[in-house]
Enzyme design. Sequence first.
Site, short mmCIF file in Angstrom:
data_model
loop_
_atom_site.label_atom_id
_atom_site.label_comp_id
_atom_site.label_asym_id
_atom_site.label_seq_id
_atom_site.Cartn_x
_atom_site.Cartn_y
_atom_site.Cartn_z
CB SER A 297 -0.88 0.03 1.25
OG SER A 297 -1.52 1.29 1.39
CE1 TYR B 67 -4.01 -1.96 4.54
CE2 TYR B 67 -3.28 0.31 4.28
CZ TYR B 67 -3.68 -0.90 3.73
OH TYR B 67 -3.74 -1.04 2.36
#
Length: 181
Positions: A79, A92
């Site tokens: 990401s 995350y």
Amino acid sequence: MPVDITDRAAVASALGSLDGLRAVVNAAGVYPPTLLADYDEATYRRTFDVNVLGTLNITAEAVPALRAAGGGSVVNFASIDAFAVSPGQLVYSASKAAVVCMTRSLAHELAADDITVNAVAPGWVDPPGTRAGGRMAEAVKAVPLGRAAQPEEIADWVWKLCHGTYMTGETLVLGGGITVR
């Protein structure tokens, strides 16, 4: 086929025999918002179990088939948050940074088997249903291209990485220029 990717035995059973496998894409992921003040162990474990352990389990169980086919490709989903963290994405972001590092390690380990291992690190993507609440509209103001990616734009790069033969150990950031600032 549905499978709990955090359970390696279940992954092995679900994958069974994979004759002719040439590419693996690890796209499963969870992204619960967290801050230092509100994270909990269950959220940490779930996030790392799915995003990191799940990616490792799928790869480990698919590599024998890739070897048997004479090589192939593994593409992991990292990401943009592994490089340019977003507020409220503490756990995350850390899990996706781990995917970046794991990609590099696996590329080194599997190179002798003619298996490339790369990752994509998407920024904002505009699949159906993500515009609710106006969060994306505000976030893309910081993207130099001024918009979120379409899912097909990410898929095109994944497809290319699945068919690559020389690039390995790299993470391709697909963030519309957000990391150039």
